[in-house]
Structure formats: C-alpha cells, structure tokens
Design a protein around this motif. Structure first.
Motif, PDB file in Angstrom:
ATOM      1  N   PHE A 140       0.858  -1.009  -0.244  1.00 22.99           N
ATOM      2  CA  PHE A 140       0.150  -0.116  -0.138  1.00 22.99           C
ATOM      3  C   PHE A 140       0.695   0.985  -0.257  1.00 22.99           C
ATOM      4  CE2 PHE A 140      -4.114  -2.327   0.828  1.00 22.99           C
ATOM      5  CZ  PHE A 140      -4.073  -3.364   1.355  1.00 22.99           C
ATOM      6  N   SER A 141      -0.131   2.489  -0.513  1.00 25.55           N
ATOM      7  CA  SER A 141       1.175   3.470  -0.833  1.00 25.55           C
ATOM      8  C   SER A 141       0.779   4.198   0.870  1.00 25.55           C
ATOM      9  CB  SER A 141       0.711   4.580  -1.643  1.00 25.55           C
ATOM     10  OG  SER A 141      -0.520   4.834  -1.438  1.00 25.55           O
ATOM     11  N   SER A 142      -0.131   3.889   1.608  1.00 27.96           N
ATOM     12  CA  SER A 142      -0.069   5.049   2.842  1.00 27.96           C
ATOM     13  C   SER A 142      -1.380   3.519   3.475  1.00 27.96           C
ATOM     14  CB  SER A 142      -0.741   5.400   3.047  1.00 27.96           C
ATOM     15  OG  SER A 142      -1.742   6.211   2.183  1.00 27.96           O
TER      16      SER A 142
ATOM     17  N   VAL B 164       2.986   6.431   6.198  1.00 30.56           N
ATOM     18  CA  VAL B 164       3.635   6.616   4.510  1.00 30.56           C
ATOM     19  C   VAL B 164       4.618   5.834   4.438  1.00 30.56           C
ATOM     20  CG1 VAL B 164       3.519   7.910   2.542  1.00 30.56           C
ATOM     21  CG2 VAL B 164       1.862   8.632   3.970  1.00 30.56           C
ATOM     22  N   THR B 165       5.428   6.039   4.967  1.00 30.57           N
ATOM     23  CA  THR B 165       6.768   5.491   5.545  1.00 30.57           C
ATOM     24  C   THR B 165       6.803   3.764   5.725  1.00 30.57           C
ATOM     25  OG1 THR B 165       7.624   7.548   5.129  1.00 30.57           O
ATOM     26  CG2 THR B 165       9.006   5.938   5.044  1.00 30.57           C
TER      27      THR B 165
ATOM     28  N   ARG C 172       5.663  -2.251   3.467  1.00 28.78           N
ATOM     29  CA  ARG C 172       4.024  -1.602   3.714  1.00 28.78           C
ATOM     30  C   ARG C 172       3.150  -2.001   3.244  1.00 28.78           C
ATOM     31  NH1 ARG C 172       6.810   1.563  -0.569  1.00 28.78           N
ATOM     32  NH2 ARG C 172       4.712   1.404  -1.479  1.00 28.78           N
ATOM     33  N   LYS C 173       2.966  -3.445   3.967  1.00 28.40           N
ATOM     34  CA  LYS C 173       1.634  -4.135   3.546  1.00 28.40           C
ATOM     35  C   LYS C 173       1.603  -4.796   4.665  1.00 28.40           C
ATOM     36  CE  LYS C 173       4.450  -7.107   0.266  1.00 28.40           C
ATOM     37  NZ  LYS C 173       4.808  -8.775  -0.014  1.00 28.40           N
TER      38      LYS C 173
ATOM     39  N   PRO D 150      -1.701   2.223  -4.424  1.00 26.48           N
ATOM     40  CA  PRO D 150      -0.454   2.652  -4.895  1.00 26.48           C
ATOM     41  C   PRO D 150      -0.631   4.026  -5.833  1.00 26.48           C
ATOM     42  CG  PRO D 150      -0.122   0.308  -5.175  1.00 26.48           C
ATOM     43  CD  PRO D 150      -1.074   0.738  -4.590  1.00 26.48           C
ATOM     44  N   ARG D 151       0.561   4.541  -5.910  1.00 25.18           N
ATOM     45  CA  ARG D 151       0.434   5.508  -6.575  1.00 25.18           C
ATOM     46  C   ARG D 151       0.419   5.223  -8.057  1.00 25.18           C
ATOM     47  NH1 ARG D 151      -0.242  10.139  -3.253  1.00 25.18           N
ATOM     48  NH2 ARG D 151       1.022  10.254  -1.102  1.00 25.18           N
TER      49      ARG D 151
ATOM     50  N   SER E  36      -2.099   3.821  -9.023  1.00 26.28           N
ATOM     51  CA  SER E  36      -2.332   2.942  -9.827  1.00 26.28           C
ATOM     52  C   SER E  36      -4.373   2.807 -10.050  1.00 26.28           C
ATOM     53  CB  SER E  36      -2.127   1.194  -9.038  1.00 26.28           C
ATOM     54  OG  SER E  36      -2.733   1.109  -7.969  1.00 26.28           O
TER      55      SER E  36
ATOM     56  N   SER F 241      -4.778   8.843  -2.010  1.00 31.33           N
ATOM     57  CA  SER F 241      -3.686   7.892  -1.738  1.00 31.33           C
ATOM     58  C   SER F 241      -3.300   8.981  -0.603  1.00 31.33           C
ATOM     59  CB  SER F 241      -3.207   8.626  -2.391  1.00 31.33           C
ATOM     60  OG  SER F 241      -2.843   7.307  -3.646  1.00 31.33           O
ATOM     61  N   GLY F 242      -3.254   8.451   0.462  1.00 29.99           N
ATOM     62  CA  GLY F 242      -3.481   9.412   2.223  1.00 29.99           C
ATOM     63  C   GLY F 242      -3.629  10.346   2.607  1.00 29.99           C
TER      64      GLY F 242
END
Lengths: 113, 114
Positions: free
Chosen positions: A29-31, A50-51, A69-70, A94-95, A97, B99-100
């Motif tokens: 995941f992106s976040s 996020v990170t 990030r899973k 993910p960014r 997608s 996202s975020g």
C-alpha cells in the motif's frame, strides 16, 4: 484483489491492560490509515502512515507501518474505557494505480473499568 | 458545524419502495464517496465522485444510483428496496482521491428494509 486481514476481531480487556491490533496483507500500500468508529457514528481518522518502518505515536496509541508497507499494527498502552470502539485499518492503493481504499473488517475493542 | 452531513439518520421502509439518502459536505473537498457497512461492520465502497464525475462504481446493483448535483452534494437513490439492502450507509469526502488523504465520514444512515 487486495485484502486486509485484521486481528483479533474482538478484544475485551480490563482498564490498564496493553493490547495490540494487527492489520496484514499480501499487497503493498502507498499508505495505511487507522480509524476508530464509535457506536452510532462514522469512522474517524486516527493516523496515516506512509513510509515503510514508520512509527507514529498519538498519546497512548502507537502505530507502526511494516518495512514492506504490507502490514501495520496499533498498540494501546494502559487502555481506558474511552478507548472502546471499532478500530479499522485501511490501505490506499499504490500511487498511479486505479483502486480503492481497502478497509479491514475491524477489531471491536471493549475496555472494562 | 458538521463537516459531512447526511439525512435521514434512520430509515425504516418496506420492500419494493424507493428511497433516497442525501449528503452534503462543507469542507470544500473534491471527492465524495458512498460506503456500505454491513451487520458484521465490514465497510465497503460503493461509489466515488470527483468534482461531480463518477470515478469508482463498485459491483453494486443498478438499483443504486448516485447523483451529484454539485461537488458539495452526493445523494444516493435506491429503487425497489430489498431485505439485503439493510445496512448503514456512510457518505464521506476527501480533498482529492484516496492516497494518503483523510477521509471524513458522515454519521451514517441506518436503513432497515422490512
């Protein structure tokens, strides 16, 4: 299909105890976000991580995002009755997608005085 | 001031009826959503609109039709209600996409079909 598995589903503890809720997936995941939902209300955002490897603290709540990030965890120290509620994790795709925010099925926490 | 408000909060109706749930956000957000939460508390997205345009339409029966007259409003109309439609429906909004960004949820509309 991305899936988020949350565990445990139910948790009933005494005031003052510590607890950890887990959120796991085979997808990246992106976040990842954690929400708390109280009866009769909508979910409210607690935190966004996020990170990979990130740790965030919100008073007695500690959130961790897995290195890959899973997965993520929420640890509550010295739980109080006011912590009672449904805790939901949600992963953002993910960014770049196409995809939706995926919610886990939630952990229902009950903290008894 | 309520950021995301939806009405009605409770709705009890008979099978076969048509009903609407209204939603408004005063946050100036571009994206609005409808989520369905079933009896097991599983929260699943139904629709997403960005600036009045549909961007996500999950596998939802076409008896469900969202309408966005402007970017601050996203209403949900349901035709020919069935027992399985009983659930809590949440409207939500965010600044732009998933996202975020923080998603702000309304208080939910409890729909019971009898």
């Amino acid at each position: 299909t991305q899936l988020l598995e949350q565990s445990p589903q139910f948790l009933s503890i005494q005031e003052g105890e510590n607890l950890t809720v887990y959120c796991n997936s085979s997808s990246v995941f992106s976040s990842l976000q954690w929400y708390r939902q109280e009866p009769g209300e909508g979910p409210v955002l607690l935190v966004t991580v996020v990170t990979g490897g990130e740790v965030k603290k919100l008073k007695r709540l500690t959130f961790q995002f897995g290195d890959a990030r899973k997965d993520s965890s929420l640890h509550i120290t010295a739980a109080q009755p006011g912590d009672t509620g449904l805790y939901l994790c949600a992963g953002a795709p993910p960014r770049g997608s196409q995809g939706n925010l995926i919610f886990g099925k939630g952990t229902k926490l009950s903290v008894k005085p | 001031d309520t950021a995301v408000s939806q009405t009605p909060k409770y709705l009890v109706t008979q099978m076969g009826n048509d009903k609407s749930i209204k939603c408004e956000q005063n946050l100036g957000h571009d994206t609005m959503y409808w989520y369905k939460q079933d009896s097991k508390k599983f929260l699943k997205i139904m629709f997403s609109y960005n600036n009045k345009e549909l961007i996500i339409n999950e596998t939802v029966p076409n008896r469900f039709s969202p309408k966005s007259p402007d970017k601050a409003h996203l209403n949900l109309h349901i035709n020919s209600l069935e027992l399985g439609d009983s659930a809590v429906y949440f409207c939500a909004s965010s600044l732009m996409g998933f996202s975020g960004n923080t998603i702000y949820f309304g208080e939910g509309s409890w729909l019971t079909v009898v």
